[in-house]
Design a protein around this motif. Structure first.
Motif, PDB file in Angstrom:
ATOM      1  N   GLU A   1     -46.287  45.479  42.761  1.00 31.23           N
ATOM      2  CA  GLU A   1     -45.288  46.093  41.891  1.00 31.23           C
ATOM      3  C   GLU A   1     -45.280  45.428  40.515  1.00 31.23           C
ATOM      4  N   LEU A   2     -45.406  44.094  40.507  1.00 27.28           N
ATOM      5  CA  LEU A   2     -45.439  43.358  39.246  1.00 27.28           C
ATOM      6  C   LEU A   2     -46.684  43.733  38.437  1.00 27.28           C
ATOM      7  N   ALA A   3     -47.820  43.841  39.108  1.00 28.93           N
ATOM      8  CA  ALA A   3     -49.063  44.201  38.426  1.00 28.93           C
ATOM      9  C   ALA A   3     -48.942  45.584  37.783  1.00 28.93           C
ATOM     10  N   GLN A   4     -48.337  46.519  38.484  1.00 30.01           N
ATOM     11  CA  GLN A   4     -48.160  47.860  37.929  1.00 30.01           C
ATOM     12  C   GLN A   4     -47.266  47.822  36.696  1.00 30.01           C
ATOM     13  N   PHE A   5     -46.234  47.002  36.740  1.00 31.11           N
ATOM     14  CA  PHE A   5     -45.341  46.860  35.596  1.00 31.11           C
ATOM     15  C   PHE A   5     -46.078  46.257  34.404  1.00 31.11           C
ATOM     16  N   LEU A   6     -46.809  45.190  34.639  1.00 31.37           N
ATOM     17  CA  LEU A   6     -47.489  44.484  33.548  1.00 31.37           C
ATOM     18  C   LEU A   6     -48.587  45.339  32.929  1.00 31.37           C
ATOM     19  N   ARG A   7     -49.214  46.157  33.744  1.00 29.37           N
ATOM     20  CA  ARG A   7     -50.291  47.011  33.230  1.00 29.37           C
ATOM     21  C   ARG A   7     -49.776  47.941  32.129  1.00 29.37           C
ATOM     22  N   GLY A   8     -48.498  48.282  32.201  1.00 28.83           N
ATOM     23  CA  GLY A   8     -47.913  49.129  31.184  1.00 28.83           C
ATOM     24  C   GLY A   8     -47.581  48.406  29.891  1.00 28.83           C
ATOM     25  N   HIS A   9     -47.777  47.077  29.862  1.00 23.62           N
ATOM     26  CA  HIS A   9     -47.457  46.287  28.668  1.00 23.62           C
ATOM     27  C   HIS A   9     -48.683  45.571  28.117  1.00 23.62           C
ATOM     28  N   ARG A  10     -49.862  46.042  28.489  1.00 25.26           N
ATOM     29  CA  ARG A  10     -51.092  45.376  28.072  1.00 25.26           C
ATOM     30  C   ARG A  10     -51.253  45.361  26.558  1.00 25.26           C
ATOM     31  N   GLU A  11     -50.951  46.468  25.922  1.00 26.81           N
ATOM     32  CA  GLU A  11     -51.239  46.583  24.498  1.00 26.81           C
ATOM     33  C   GLU A  11     -50.465  45.562  23.673  1.00 26.81           C
ATOM     34  N   GLU A  12     -49.195  45.340  24.017  1.00 26.96           N
ATOM     35  CA  GLU A  12     -48.428  44.363  23.244  1.00 26.96           C
ATOM     36  C   GLU A  12     -48.957  42.951  23.461  1.00 26.96           C
ATOM     37  N   LEU A  13     -49.478  42.683  24.664  1.00 25.28           N
ATOM     38  CA  LEU A  13     -50.101  41.385  24.908  1.00 25.28           C
ATOM     39  C   LEU A  13     -51.407  41.255  24.132  1.00 25.28           C
ATOM     40  N   TYR A  14     -52.168  42.348  24.063  1.00 20.16           N
ATOM     41  CA  TYR A  14     -53.401  42.347  23.277  1.00 20.16           C
ATOM     42  C   TYR A  14     -53.112  41.971  21.822  1.00 20.16           C
TER      43      TYR A  14
END
Length: 707
Positions: free
Chosen positions: A85-98
């Protein structure tokens, strides 16, 4: 505590990078000057890092109490599901981390390795934790050992989580993956984590931890973050805790000498300096797919993360007559494909090193290698012309940019070659005259994380791999068959061990379920089968059975859903006699006309059969007929057998019966059914053991199903 500001942005360029302490964001009341963190490409001040006054003792206590208690409320499967569940959440925030990670000098490809790779680790452990571990908090390790003649006293090994905290001290090069690859197995095991990232890129780690906290998925106390120095952290730890360190060997040795490690029992694992090698086989001459794959691998490892990888290829060990060809091919590929510059600029393939300090260290290491006999055969230590964020080309003195450098050596045994790591886009090409010399040169690294062997000659591969394996944590065999599908020399995968002996630190990380068990204690437990069953939740031979009433079909264990079924529920069948006609018919229908089932004289002559005997698979097939309850019910299907053993032959005229016992019940968190492992025992008319095995079924949680 004070409330921390948001992660650093252009508007808050001198923000203090906050810590996460006892489930709240924290910054020091008097931050003072602190350590400055700058954009690796432009030198722009991004933030200040300072942990003065942080309550390390309180953090450790919070992890041991709140973190342990909250994580302990969930089973292994439930925690693994939270990782997914955490991985699915974080995947949606990849661009801001990039966007944030670009400031560290990382390119888009680098971020895929670090950010996407880290999230991928969460997915992997979310899956493996549910597929390969029990839905409990006790893992049985190996079979029961009978310790008394009558079977009333036995022993076995179990894993339970360590009762303290997993403290991770990480390097600057992978601020996301480095944290998540340690966090994931600790979380599945049920152990809270304290993260101490390296200062130059810790702001990226902080952004990831902030997202993890904001997701609301993690139980209280699961994770805490130290932004800044943690010099006295080991003072607060004891035998209940473990430290996972990634960084220099010098720092690792300093930490390992701490009294709480030497005398206090703190578990310490490290991953340190590693002069990894890639060996080119004699058959891999220019023009072969293996030669091309080798050159591509070396250039990739020199330029991804600007060579700032613990798994990068530092020594390219090649046939002596091919040294010039390899150097030329590496240089040509770098010239053609590598564009150095600001990662935010279009077309840049290699970014800056993490900081000007890191650039100084790498240049200094190369200079020392040259003084020791190395020759720069490609590249230069001069400041390169790079692509700036605006797309222009210029020499940028405020950025930590460096050109890829290839060294060659006349003295292939020079101590500096095998002992000095330039942690940047640097590799040495070294010649060998025989496979034995190649093995010896690889071993001179005194222990490494990974090596590659690039050859299409199976005998050469066997010689090289068996020769170097004990000096490495991982060996990649690269040839034309896997060159396109290989994950690469420098890419640890969560399924396999990451670590290495000797200079590499002597520890192991990842490795699938092995890494979960790193965070657990293996304990030998002894007692009666009933007590072993009570502790593990797994039925043991000799423990009580709750036998079904043959006269009451509703008591058959196959008529029970998971809501009703209990470990130890069992049934015992009637005897069924086996005739010669049964054996002959099974042979005819299956085509299995092995002599022991067809010819009395030949069977006796073998010395192990009393004459014609039943097929083992006939016995297993009949056993299914003896134990199944045929009407529709909660048992959905049989999906396999484990550990099948035939212990003595069954001649015609003998009879068999089966005793089936619910051995282990594993409900699936996300499904309306679970897995039940049944202990199946076949005995003859004299109660002698004929065969045993485990039957695997899927069973509904409730029956009849709710509408």
């Amino acid at each position: 505590m004070t409330t921390a500001p948001e992660a650093p942005t252009k508007e808050t360029a001198t923000a203090i990078v906050p810590s996460y302490v006892r489930d709240a964001w924290w910054t020091p009341e008097n931050p003072g000057r602190g350590a400055e963190v700058r954009d690796a490409s432009t030198g722009e001040l991004l933030a200040v890092v300072n942990s003065d006054g942080i309550d390390l003792a309180g953090m450790v206590e919070h992890a041991r109490t709140v973190g342990q208690a909250e994580l302990g409320k969930f089973t292994i499967h439930e925690r693994a599901l939270k990782l997914k569940e955490l991985a699915q959440f974080l995947r949606g925030h990849r661009e801001e981390l990039y966007e944030l990670s670009f400031k560290s000098g990382a390119t888009k490809i680098d971020n895929m390795v670090d950010i996407d790779g880290g999230i991928g680790v969460l997915f992997t452990f979310g899956s493996k934790g549910r597929r390969e571990l029990p839905n409990s908090n006790v893992i049985v390790d190996g079979p029961m050992e009978v310790l008394s003649k009558d079977g009333s006293f036995a022993g076995e090994h179990i894993y339970t989580r360590i009762p303290g905290v997993a403290a991770q001290i990480n390097a600057f090069n992978f601020p996301v993956w480095g944290m998540l690859e340690k966090f994931a197995p600790a979380f599945v095991a049920g152990v809270p984590t304290i993260v101490k990232p390296a200062t130059p890129t810790g702001y990226v780690t902080e952004a990831m931890v902030r997202l993890m906290v904001d997701s609301g998925i993690l139980p209280a106390g699961s994770i805490q973050l130290i932004s800044g120095s943690a010099r006295t952290l080991l003072d607060e730890l004891d035998y209940r805790d473990m430290v996972s360190f990634t960084g220099s060997a010098a720092t690792a040795n300093l930490l390992k000498s701490h009294p709480n490690v030497v005398h206090g029992g703190v578990r310490f694992t490290s991953e340190t300096d590693s002069l990894n090698a890639a060996i080119l086989g004699p058959d891999a001459v220019p023009g072969t797919p293996e030669f091309d794959a080798f050159v591509k691998s070396v250039v990739t490892e020199m330029t991804v993360k600007a060579g700032q990888k613990c798994t990068a290829i530092r020594r390219s060990i090649v046939p002596a007559e091919l040294v010039d060809d390899v150097v030329a091919a590496i240089g040509a590929r770098v010239t053609e494909r590598v564009v150095v510059g600001d990662p935010r600029a279009e077309g840049v393939t290699m970014g800056a090193l993490a900081s000007l300090e890191q650039l100084k260290d790498v240049r200094g290491a190369v200079e020392s290698l040259v003084e020791a006999g190395g020759k720069i055969a490609f590249g230069s230590l001069d400041a390169p012309e790079v692509v700036t964020a605006s797309g222009e080309k210029a020499v940028v003195t405020d950025g930590a940019f460096m050109s890829p450098v290839v060294l060659t050596w006349e003295d292939v045994e020079a101590p500096a070659l095998h002992g000095t790591e330039a942690f940047g886009p640097v590799s040495s090409v070294v010649g060998f005259s025989s496979l034995e010399e190649a093995i010896r040169l690889a071993a001179m690294g005194s222990g490494s994380l990974v090596a590659s062997v690039c050859t299409n000659d199976p005998e050469a591969a066997k010689t090289l791999v068996t020769g170097i394996a004990a000096h490495h944590g991982r060996v990649l065999m690269l040839n034309r068959e896997d060159a396109k599908t290989s994950t690469g020399h420098g890419s640890p995968v969560p399924h396999l061990v990451h670590g290495g002996p000797g200079r590499a630190g002597g520890g192991e990380e990842l490795g699938g379920i092995r890494s979960v068990k790193h965070h657990m204690q293996r304990t030998a437990i002894q007692g009666s089968p009933n007590m072993l069953t009570a502790v593990t939740g797994v039925w043991h031979t000799g423990a009580d059975r709750h036998l079904a009433d043959p006269a009451d079909p509703s008591t058959h264990p196959f008529r029970k859903s998971l809501a009703e079924l209990r470990v130890g529920d069992a049934m015992r069948s009637e005897l069924r006699q086996i005739t010669r006609e049964d054996i002959a018919k099974f042979a005819a229908e299956t085509g299995d006309t092995f002599y022991a089932h067809m010819d009395d004289e030949a069977a006796r002559a073998a010395g192990v059969f009393p004459g014609i005997v039943a097929h083992g698979y006939l016995l297993v097939s009949w056993a299914a007929g003896l134990f199944v309850s045929p009407e529709p019910g909660p048992v959905l299907l049989n999906y396999g057998l484990d550990n099948l053993r035939f212990l003595q032959p069954v001649p015609a005229g003998d009879s068999i019966r089966v005793t089936l016992t619910a051995k282990q019940i594993t409900p699936r968190v996300t499904d309306e059914y679970g897995e039940v492992r049944w202990d199946a025992v076949l005995t003859n008319q004299d109660d002698e053991l004929i065969a045993n095995y485990d039957v695997l079924t899927l069973v509904e949680k409730e029956w009849p199903k709710k509408a």
